[in-house]
Write a protein that holds these residues in place. Structure first.
Motif, PDB file in Angstrom:
ATOM      1  N   GLU A  81      18.907  -5.857 -45.186  1.00  0.00           N
ATOM      2  CA  GLU A  81      18.185  -5.137 -46.369  1.00  0.00           C
ATOM      3  C   GLU A  81      16.744  -6.318 -46.468  1.00  0.00           C
ATOM      4  O   GLU A  81      16.791  -7.562 -46.113  1.00  0.00           O
ATOM      5  CB  GLU A  81      18.732  -5.472 -47.628  1.00  0.00           C
ATOM      6  CG  GLU A  81      17.524  -5.093 -48.891  1.00  0.00           C
ATOM      7  CD  GLU A  81      19.006  -6.213 -50.120  1.00  0.00           C
ATOM      8  OE1 GLU A  81      19.501  -4.955 -50.126  1.00  0.00           O
ATOM      9  OE2 GLU A  81      18.685  -6.487 -51.099  1.00  0.00           O
ATOM     10  N   ASP A  82      15.888  -5.674 -46.306  1.00  0.00           N
ATOM     11  CA  ASP A  82      14.231  -6.738 -47.114  1.00  0.00           C
ATOM     12  C   ASP A  82      13.989  -6.747 -48.079  1.00  0.00           C
ATOM     13  O   ASP A  82      14.103  -5.332 -48.925  1.00  0.00           O
ATOM     14  CB  ASP A  82      13.678  -6.026 -45.724  1.00  0.00           C
ATOM     15  CG  ASP A  82      13.463  -6.623 -44.046  1.00  0.00           C
ATOM     16  OD1 ASP A  82      15.049  -7.606 -43.581  1.00  0.00           O
ATOM     17  OD2 ASP A  82      13.990  -5.639 -43.417  1.00  0.00           O
ATOM     18  N   ARG A  83      13.260  -7.329 -48.915  1.00  0.00           N
ATOM     19  CA  ARG A  83      12.726  -7.405 -49.940  1.00  0.00           C
ATOM     20  C   ARG A  83      11.338  -8.313 -49.682  1.00  0.00           C
ATOM     21  O   ARG A  83      10.810  -9.215 -49.130  1.00  0.00           O
ATOM     22  CB  ARG A  83      13.295  -8.203 -50.929  1.00  0.00           C
ATOM     23  CG  ARG A  83      14.797  -6.943 -50.755  1.00  0.00           C
ATOM     24  CD  ARG A  83      15.584  -7.796 -52.384  1.00  0.00           C
ATOM     25  NE  ARG A  83      16.803  -7.619 -52.604  1.00  0.00           N
ATOM     26  CZ  ARG A  83      17.444  -7.487 -53.986  1.00  0.00           C
ATOM     27  NH1 ARG A  83      17.147  -7.563 -54.833  1.00  0.00           N
ATOM     28  NH2 ARG A  83      18.875  -6.426 -54.125  1.00  0.00           N
TER      29      ARG A  83
ATOM     30  N   ARG B  67      13.513  -2.794 -47.742  1.00  0.00           N
ATOM     31  CA  ARG B  67      13.593  -1.367 -47.053  1.00  0.00           C
ATOM     32  C   ARG B  67      14.735  -1.890 -46.164  1.00  0.00           C
ATOM     33  O   ARG B  67      15.811  -2.801 -46.646  1.00  0.00           O
ATOM     34  CB  ARG B  67      12.524  -2.488 -45.576  1.00  0.00           C
ATOM     35  CG  ARG B  67      12.516  -1.009 -44.598  1.00  0.00           C
ATOM     36  CD  ARG B  67      11.850  -1.934 -43.189  1.00  0.00           C
ATOM     37  NE  ARG B  67      12.046  -2.841 -43.082  1.00  0.00           N
ATOM     38  CZ  ARG B  67      11.246  -3.987 -42.494  1.00  0.00           C
ATOM     39  NH1 ARG B  67       9.912  -3.049 -41.839  1.00  0.00           N
ATOM     40  NH2 ARG B  67      11.283  -5.050 -41.970  1.00  0.00           N
ATOM     41  N   TYR B  68      16.216  -0.407 -45.599  1.00  0.00           N
ATOM     42  CA  TYR B  68      17.323  -0.922 -44.993  1.00  0.00           C
ATOM     43  C   TYR B  68      17.099  -0.067 -43.877  1.00  0.00           C
ATOM     44  O   TYR B  68      16.416   1.155 -43.682  1.00  0.00           O
ATOM     45  CB  TYR B  68      18.001   0.273 -45.812  1.00  0.00           C
ATOM     46  CG  TYR B  68      18.501  -0.707 -47.110  1.00  0.00           C
ATOM     47  CD1 TYR B  68      19.295  -0.966 -47.306  1.00  0.00           C
ATOM     48  CD2 TYR B  68      18.190   0.501 -48.499  1.00  0.00           C
ATOM     49  CE1 TYR B  68      19.292  -2.072 -48.754  1.00  0.00           C
ATOM     50  CE2 TYR B  68      18.753  -0.510 -49.297  1.00  0.00           C
ATOM     51  CZ  TYR B  68      19.338  -1.241 -50.011  1.00  0.00           C
ATOM     52  OH  TYR B  68      19.407  -2.228 -50.778  1.00  0.00           O
ATOM     53  N   ARG B  69      18.116  -0.568 -42.886  1.00  0.00           N
ATOM     54  CA  ARG B  69      16.963  -0.285 -41.074  1.00  0.00           C
ATOM     55  C   ARG B  69      18.436  -0.883 -40.220  1.00  0.00           C
ATOM     56  O   ARG B  69      19.489  -2.123 -40.986  1.00  0.00           O
ATOM     57  CB  ARG B  69      16.487  -0.298 -40.923  1.00  0.00           C
ATOM     58  CG  ARG B  69      15.812  -2.278 -40.537  1.00  0.00           C
ATOM     59  CD  ARG B  69      14.691  -2.807 -40.408  1.00  0.00           C
ATOM     60  NE  ARG B  69      14.027  -3.835 -39.691  1.00  0.00           N
ATOM     61  CZ  ARG B  69      13.196  -4.443 -39.188  1.00  0.00           C
ATOM     62  NH1 ARG B  69      12.445  -3.863 -38.651  1.00  0.00           N
ATOM     63  NH2 ARG B  69      12.836  -5.968 -39.285  1.00  0.00           N
TER      64      ARG B  69
ATOM     65  N   GLN C 168      10.229  -3.497 -53.569  1.00  0.00           N
ATOM     66  CA  GLN C 168       9.745  -2.700 -52.403  1.00  0.00           C
ATOM     67  C   GLN C 168      10.939  -3.236 -51.233  1.00  0.00           C
ATOM     68  O   GLN C 168      11.659  -4.720 -50.882  1.00  0.00           O
ATOM     69  CB  GLN C 168       9.152  -2.975 -52.095  1.00  0.00           C
ATOM     70  CG  GLN C 168       8.279  -2.555 -50.786  1.00  0.00           C
ATOM     71  CD  GLN C 168       7.602  -2.141 -49.759  1.00  0.00           C
ATOM     72  OE1 GLN C 168       6.586  -1.934 -50.440  1.00  0.00           O
ATOM     73  NE2 GLN C 168       6.800  -2.545 -48.826  1.00  0.00           N
TER      74      GLN C 168
ATOM     75  N   ALA D   5      16.278   4.632 -41.074  1.00  0.00           N
ATOM     76  CA  ALA D   5      15.631   3.918 -42.005  1.00  0.00           C
ATOM     77  C   ALA D   5      15.211   4.685 -42.948  1.00  0.00           C
ATOM     78  O   ALA D   5      14.107   5.140 -42.949  1.00  0.00           O
ATOM     79  CB  ALA D   5      14.128   2.598 -41.265  1.00  0.00           C
ATOM     80  N   VAL D   6      14.940   3.324 -43.854  1.00  0.00           N
ATOM     81  CA  VAL D   6      13.794   4.110 -45.216  1.00  0.00           C
ATOM     82  C   VAL D   6      13.366   2.542 -46.257  1.00  0.00           C
ATOM     83  O   VAL D   6      14.284   1.689 -45.794  1.00  0.00           O
ATOM     84  CB  VAL D   6      15.074   4.436 -46.009  1.00  0.00           C
ATOM     85  CG1 VAL D   6      16.052   4.065 -46.867  1.00  0.00           C
ATOM     86  CG2 VAL D   6      13.725   5.553 -47.041  1.00  0.00           C
ATOM     87  N   VAL D   7      12.215   3.166 -46.758  1.00  0.00           N
ATOM     88  CA  VAL D   7      11.801   2.223 -47.684  1.00  0.00           C
ATOM     89  C   VAL D   7      11.502   2.674 -48.798  1.00  0.00           C
ATOM     90  O   VAL D   7      11.281   3.675 -48.974  1.00  0.00           O
ATOM     91  CB  VAL D   7      10.311   1.432 -46.827  1.00  0.00           C
ATOM     92  CG1 VAL D   7      10.183   0.603 -47.492  1.00  0.00           C
ATOM     93  CG2 VAL D   7      10.168   0.838 -45.449  1.00  0.00           C
TER      94      VAL D   7
ATOM     95  N   SER E 204       8.505   4.316 -47.089  1.00  0.00           N
ATOM     96  CA  SER E 204       8.629   5.414 -46.227  1.00  0.00           C
ATOM     97  C   SER E 204      10.025   5.406 -45.344  1.00  0.00           C
ATOM     98  O   SER E 204      11.122   5.232 -45.741  1.00  0.00           O
ATOM     99  CB  SER E 204       7.999   4.717 -45.145  1.00  0.00           C
ATOM    100  OG  SER E 204       8.589   3.424 -44.417  1.00  0.00           O
TER     101      SER E 204
ATOM    102  N   VAL F   4       4.989  -2.827 -44.555  1.00  0.00           N
ATOM    103  CA  VAL F   4       6.118  -3.281 -44.607  1.00  0.00           C
ATOM    104  C   VAL F   4       6.112  -4.376 -43.475  1.00  0.00           C
ATOM    105  O   VAL F   4       7.247  -5.106 -42.723  1.00  0.00           O
ATOM    106  CB  VAL F   4       6.652  -2.537 -44.069  1.00  0.00           C
ATOM    107  CG1 VAL F   4       7.313  -1.555 -45.625  1.00  0.00           C
ATOM    108  CG2 VAL F   4       6.777  -1.178 -43.172  1.00  0.00           C
TER     109      VAL F   4
END
Length: 221
Positions: free
Chosen positions: A127-129, A117-119, A115, A97-99, A92, A144
Motif C-alpha cells: 500500500e502506497d499513500r 495505491r495497491y499493487r 490517494q 494494481a489500483v489507485v 488508475s 503516482v
C-alpha cells in the motif's frame, strides 16, 4: 533320606526358559508397535503443521482483503477546480494494481482524502499513500510516479498468476453488470473509470512457513 529329598526338589524344578524363536517374535512385535506409534506421531504432526499453515494463510488473506476493501469502499470522486465534472474516484486501474482517492482514514485528523495505491511488490501486497496539496480549497494529488509519503506491506506472499487478476471492474448494467477490461498497457480509460461502480478483489496468499494457499474474494460497490 537327604538324597531322596534332593531328587524330589530337582524333579519340581523347570529348566524351560524363553527360546530364541520366542525372543525374535517378541522383538518383531515390539518393532511393529513402535513403527505404528511413530507413524501416528508423524501423521499428527503433519496435520498440525498443515492446519496452522492454513490458519496463517487465511488470516493473511483476510487482512489484505479487509484493508483493500475498506479503502475502496471509502473512495470518492475528487472535485476539480474549473470543472463541473469531478475526477473519478479511480485514478488508475489495471488487473494487478489500483489507485483510488479515498477517505479510508476519515476523522478529525483526516479532513482531506488520500490517494492510495495497491499493487504487488516482490510478491507482497503493498500500500502506497500520497497526501494532497490544497489549492483554492481543492485537493490536488501528485502523480503516482512520485515518492509516496507512506508505504506498508500487507500480509505475506501473494501467489496470483498472470491469468488470475487481482482486480476486476464492473459497470452498473442490469441484470448482469458488464466487466470493464483494462488495456494491458494503459489500464482503464477515463470513460471506463467513470463507469465503474464495483470492484472485485480476488487474492491468493501463501503464509510464511506454510504450504497452504488460501483464496479470499470480495466485491465492493
Amino acid at each position: 533320606m537327604i538324597t531322596r529329598l534332593r531328587r524330589r526338589l530337582d524333579a519340581t524344578r523347570s529348566d524351560a526358559g524363553i527360546t530364541l524363536i520366542e525372543l525374535m517374535i517378541s522383538s518383531f512385535l515390539g518393532l511393529l508397535l513402535l513403527a505404528a506409534v511413530c507413524s501416528m506421531f508423524v501423521m499428527v504432526a503433519q496435520q498440525t503443521v498443515a492446519s496452522q499453515g492454513a490458519r496463517l494463510s487465511t488470516a493473511d488473506a483476510s487482512n489484505i482483503v479487509n484493508v483493500v476493501s475498506t479503502t475502496i469502499r471509502a473512495s470518492i470522486n475528487n472535485p476539480k477546480q474549473g470543472s463541473d465534472t469531478p475526477d473519478p474516484a479511480i485514478v488508475s486501474a489495471t488487473s494487478s494494481a489500483v489507485v483510488v482517492i479515498s477517505y479510508t482514514d476519515a476523522g478529525p485528523s483526516f479532513e482531506t482524502p488520500l490517494q492510495i495505491r495497491y499493487r504487488i511488490v516482490d510478491g507482497r501486497m503493498t500500500e502506497d499513500r500520497w497526501k494532497p496539496s490544497i489549492v483554492n480549497g481543492y485537493a490536488v494529488f501528485p502523480g503516482v510516479n512520485t515518492t509516496p509519503y507512506a508505504t506498508r506491506t500487507l500480509g505475506n506472499v501473494v501467489v496470483n498468476t498472470a491469468q488470475e487478476p487481482l482486480f476486476r471492474y464492473y459497470d452498473s448494467a442490469q441484470p448482469t453488470p458488464n466487466e470493464l477490461v483494462p488495456d494491458p498497457t494503459n489500464g482503464l480509460s477515463l470513460a471506463q473509470r467513470q463507469a465503474t461502480v464495483s470492484i472485485q478483489f480476488d487474492v491468493k496468499v501463501l503464509a510464511h512457513d506454510s504450504n497452504q494457499v488460501v483464496e479470499v474474494q470480495n466485491t465492493v460497490g
